[in-house]
Design a protein around this motif. Structure first.
Motif, mmCIF file in Angstrom:
data_model
loop_
_atom_site.group_PDB
_atom_site.id
_atom_site.type_symbol
_atom_site.label_atom_id
_atom_site.label_comp_id
_atom_site.label_asym_id
_atom_site.label_seq_id
_atom_site.Cartn_x
_atom_site.Cartn_y
_atom_site.Cartn_z
ATOM 1 N N ALA A 27 -57.525 -20.043 -1.903
ATOM 2 C CA ALA A 27 -56.883 -21.308 -2.283
ATOM 3 C C ALA A 27 -55.894 -21.791 -1.222
ATOM 4 C CB ALA A 27 -56.189 -21.177 -3.639
ATOM 5 N N GLY A 28 -56.263 -21.591 0.040
ATOM 6 C CA GLY A 28 -55.401 -22.056 1.124
ATOM 7 C C GLY A 28 -54.311 -21.073 1.527
ATOM 8 N N TRP A 29 -54.327 -19.900 0.925
ATOM 9 C CA TRP A 29 -53.363 -18.855 1.273
ATOM 10 C C TRP A 29 -54.074 -17.698 1.973
ATOM 11 C CZ3 TRP A 29 -48.068 -18.989 0.075
ATOM 12 C CH2 TRP A 29 -47.672 -20.064 -0.726
ATOM 13 N N GLU A 30 -53.421 -17.135 2.976
ATOM 14 C CA GLU A 30 -53.966 -15.936 3.625
ATOM 15 C C GLU A 30 -53.505 -14.723 2.828
ATOM 16 O OE1 GLU A 30 -54.759 -15.886 8.146
ATOM 17 O OE2 GLU A 30 -52.780 -16.760 7.869
ATOM 18 N N MET A 31 -54.427 -14.170 2.060
ATOM 19 C CA MET A 31 -54.061 -13.114 1.116
ATOM 20 C C MET A 31 -54.904 -11.861 1.362
ATOM 21 S SD MET A 31 -51.657 -14.505 -0.626
ATOM 22 C CE MET A 31 -51.353 -13.474 -2.051
ATOM 23 N N PRO A 32 -54.366 -10.683 0.963
ATOM 24 C CA PRO A 32 -55.112 -9.428 1.155
ATOM 25 C C PRO A 32 -56.202 -9.285 0.086
ATOM 26 C CG PRO A 32 -53.032 -8.999 0.063
ATOM 27 C CD PRO A 32 -53.048 -10.476 0.368
ATOM 28 N N ILE A 33 -57.446 -9.090 0.516
ATOM 29 C CA ILE A 33 -58.489 -8.831 -0.479
ATOM 30 C C ILE A 33 -58.541 -7.334 -0.804
ATOM 31 C CG2 ILE A 33 -60.395 -8.767 1.212
ATOM 32 C CD1 ILE A 33 -61.795 -10.355 -1.413
ATOM 33 N N VAL B 123 -45.657 -20.265 -15.333
ATOM 34 C CA VAL B 123 -46.378 -19.758 -14.159
ATOM 35 C C VAL B 123 -47.823 -20.248 -14.241
ATOM 36 C CG1 VAL B 123 -47.108 -17.721 -12.849
ATOM 37 C CG2 VAL B 123 -44.904 -17.709 -14.034
ATOM 38 N N VAL B 124 -48.249 -20.988 -13.204
ATOM 39 C CA VAL B 124 -49.619 -21.519 -13.180
ATOM 40 C C VAL B 124 -50.354 -20.998 -11.943
ATOM 41 C CG1 VAL B 124 -48.848 -23.603 -14.401
ATOM 42 C CG2 VAL B 124 -49.144 -23.681 -11.911
ATOM 43 N N ASN B 125 -51.661 -21.232 -11.926
ATOM 44 C CA ASN B 125 -52.496 -20.704 -10.838
ATOM 45 C C ASN B 125 -52.255 -21.420 -9.509
ATOM 46 O OD1 ASN B 125 -54.178 -18.607 -12.037
ATOM 47 N ND2 ASN B 125 -54.861 -20.246 -13.397
ATOM 48 N N ALA B 126 -52.413 -20.663 -8.419
ATOM 49 C CA ALA B 126 -52.229 -21.223 -7.081
ATOM 50 C C ALA B 126 -53.317 -22.245 -6.748
ATOM 51 C CB ALA B 126 -52.245 -20.098 -6.048
ATOM 52 N N ALA B 127 -54.543 -21.947 -7.143
ATOM 53 C CA ALA B 127 -55.666 -22.806 -6.755
ATOM 54 C C ALA B 127 -55.596 -24.172 -7.412
ATOM 55 C CB ALA B 127 -56.986 -22.124 -7.100
ATOM 56 N N THR B 128 -54.846 -24.284 -8.504
ATOM 57 C CA THR B 128 -54.792 -25.530 -9.258
ATOM 58 C C THR B 128 -53.427 -26.213 -9.132
ATOM 59 O OG1 THR B 128 -54.199 -24.153 -11.126
ATOM 60 C CG2 THR B 128 -56.482 -24.881 -11.038
ATOM 61 N N ARG B 129 -52.619 -25.746 -8.174
ATOM 62 C CA ARG B 129 -51.230 -26.227 -8.073
ATOM 63 C C ARG B 129 -51.125 -27.755 -8.074
ATOM 64 N NH1 ARG B 129 -48.365 -28.605 -4.317
ATOM 65 N NH2 ARG B 129 -46.079 -28.422 -4.381
ATOM 66 N N ASP B 130 -51.885 -28.405 -7.186
ATOM 67 C CA ASP B 130 -51.691 -29.843 -6.988
ATOM 68 C C ASP B 130 -52.045 -30.640 -8.235
ATOM 69 O OD1 ASP B 130 -52.702 -29.941 -3.452
ATOM 70 O OD2 ASP B 130 -51.045 -28.964 -4.497
#
Lengths: 375, 131
Positions: A32-38, A122-129
């Motif tokens: 979702a536009g974030w560099e995250m550890p899989i 607290v809401v999801n990162a992918a749906t922030r906008d």
């Protein structure tokens, strides 16, 4: 071999813990536009680590909102499908869907009642906008009627989720007196610990804390947990843990065209009291009266293979679709959540690469508190 | 850095090929590929005596994260499969170039293997792919 990973394609965002992830040998992906550890080496090992001991997740990309003002309770009673009037104990968490007028799910979220004029969400990162746009638009219209609601995004906070049977003990050992007020915290509550905010809600089927700290303290908090033997866990294991725990994932198990009644989330819709007019209510009332066409069920694959999202499910009552599927490390079998015709019985077939494989319909969760809950 | 043994040949779809003394070839997926996919949980092997043309889908490897097709690196007939992988797919993660081999083929044309990338070319290929 086809390329299995999406490369990071746009200017990505990084949490305050990004350097810690690299130091722990994380495999970084775009989420979702974030560099995250899989994962940090092995998703399976990380999964078992959380089921058997303790692990920590960087969930700083998730969106924390503070809603304040005298009219905030009335505002949320209209905005959310679940009823915040049920949670008037300070710190109490409530899981709810955010619905559109059609009864479709814009997002799922957790909202904490803190006092009459303050809720934290607290809401999801992918749906922030889209969430922010929707909630803000609703607030503007409520404020025109004198609601006086203010919304503040808390992007000054980082969030670390510590999960597993030993998570709370290890967190207290690592973080000392600051965390003391959380010792008495009941499940599904949150409490302020000085500048920190600690919740006990979880998304893995294990006990633990979600710890919100000022962004500049995230690194030191992470280091202290690491030193206490809490292993870093990537988003890969987060997904298999939540699936085993039978928890919905927004965008997969529900979306704007699916109602909570079709996504196994009927329990989160408060139809009582009748006079509460929440967004999407009329659409859900109608669906409830007609009986939803679909329901969400658990599947266990009996043949060899791996269930994946979007595979076709064939039942005697019609067709359905897998919404989330994976190999379950705890069961050693493949499991899934699937949307199937509401009248579906106990068996079905799943189409995988042109073959029809046998699967059993089961009640979920599949695993919680370190153990399998299904056979 | 992924391990890229010198004595093998490689495809752009990340299979490795080893020519054996008897003229048959052994095929598996590379260290780089297993690393990208992560923990293996299910392997679908080709049938013995199946005939493939170079580039045909002939097997599937599934990690916890994703399913990925494996392509026949050359044209020929499958003469052996590594059945152990059915029970222990994680062998591909642990030892992709040796005990994690997937199948053996009798090539139609031995020259086809020589057209595949050598270790140096493959190492360069995966380095480019990552940027």
């Amino acid at each position: 071999m086809s390329q299995a990973l999406s490369a990071v394609q746009r200017t990505p965002q990084r949490t305050p813990l990004y350097d810690r992830h690299l130091a722990a040998n994380a495999k970084i992906v775009d989420f979702a536009g974030w560099e995250m550890p899989i994962h940090y080496g092995s998703q399976l090992e990380e999964h078992h680590q959380v089921r058997t001991d303790a692990g920590m997740f960087d969930v700083s990309h998730m969106v924390v909102l503070d809603l304040t003002g005298a009219g905030v309770t009335a505002f949320l009673r209209h905005l959310l499908a679940n009823d915040v009037a049920r949670t008037q104990t300070p710190g109490k968490a409530l899981y709810s869907c955010l619905l559109n007028e059609r009864g479709g799910v814009i997002d799922d979220l957790i909202v904490y009642f803190m006092n009459d004029s303050w809720y934290r969400m607290v809401v999801n990162a992918a749906t922030r906008d889209k969430d922010l746009a929707w909630i803000t638009a609703q607030a503007i219209s409520a404020n025109k009627k004198g609601s006086g609601v203010e919304i503040r995004e808390r992007d000054d906070l980082a969030m670390i989720a510590v999960q597993g049977p030993n998570a709370r003990d290890k967190a207290h050992a690592a973080l000392g007196a600051t965390l003391d007020p959380a010792r008495e915290l009941r499940p599904f509550f949150a409490i302020e610990c000085g500048e920190w905010y600690v919740a006990r809600t979880g998304y893995t089927g294990e006990d633990g804390y979600e710890i919100m700290v000022p962004a500049e303290q995230a690194g030191a908090t992470w280091d202290a947990l690491l030193a206490a033997g809490v292993h870093p866990i990537g988003l890969g294991a987060r997904d298999t843990l939540r699936l085993e725990a039978g928890m919905n994932l927004y965008g997969q198990d529900m979306n704007e065209d699916i109602s909570p009644l079709e996504a196994g989330l009927g329990w989160t819709v408060a139809f009582e009291p009748q006079e509460r007019d929440f967004i999407g209510r009329a659409a859900l009332e109608k669906q409830r009266a007609d009986g939803p066409a679909f329901r969400l069920v658990g599947l266990i694959l009996e043949d060899r293979g791996v269930l994946r999202a979007h595979q076709r499910v064939v039942t005697g009552q019609g067709e359905g679709e897998i919404t989330s599927g994976s190999f379950s490390p705890t069961l050693g079998k493949s499991i899934a959540l699937a949307r199937v015709p509401a009248t579906t019985q106990d068996r079905c077939q799943v189409e995988i690469r042109g073959k029809q494989l046998a699967a059993r319909i089961v009640k979920y969760p599949f695993a919680r508190n370190g153990k399998a809950c299904t056979e | 850095m992924s391990n890229v043994p010198n004595e093998l040949r490689y495809t752009k779809s990340h299979e490795w090929v080893r020519t054996e003394a008897d003229g048959s070839v052994t095929v598996g997926i590379t260290d780089h590929a297993q690393e990208l996919l992560g923990d293996m949980v299910f392997i679908e092997l080709p049938e013995i005596e199946a005939n493939y043309t170079a580039g045909d889908e002939c097997a599937v490897v599934e990690s916890v994260k994703a399913a990925s097709d494996v392509y026949s690196p050359i044209s020929g007939e499958v003469i052996a499969i590594n059945e152990d992988l059915t029970e222990t797919p994680e062998t591909i993660n642990q030892d992709p170039f040796d005990t994690g081999w997937m199948f053996k083929m009798q090539p139609e044309d031995a020259g086809e293997v020589d057209e595949l990338m050598d270790a140096e070319a493959y190492a360069e290929f995966i380095a480019d792919e990552e940027h």
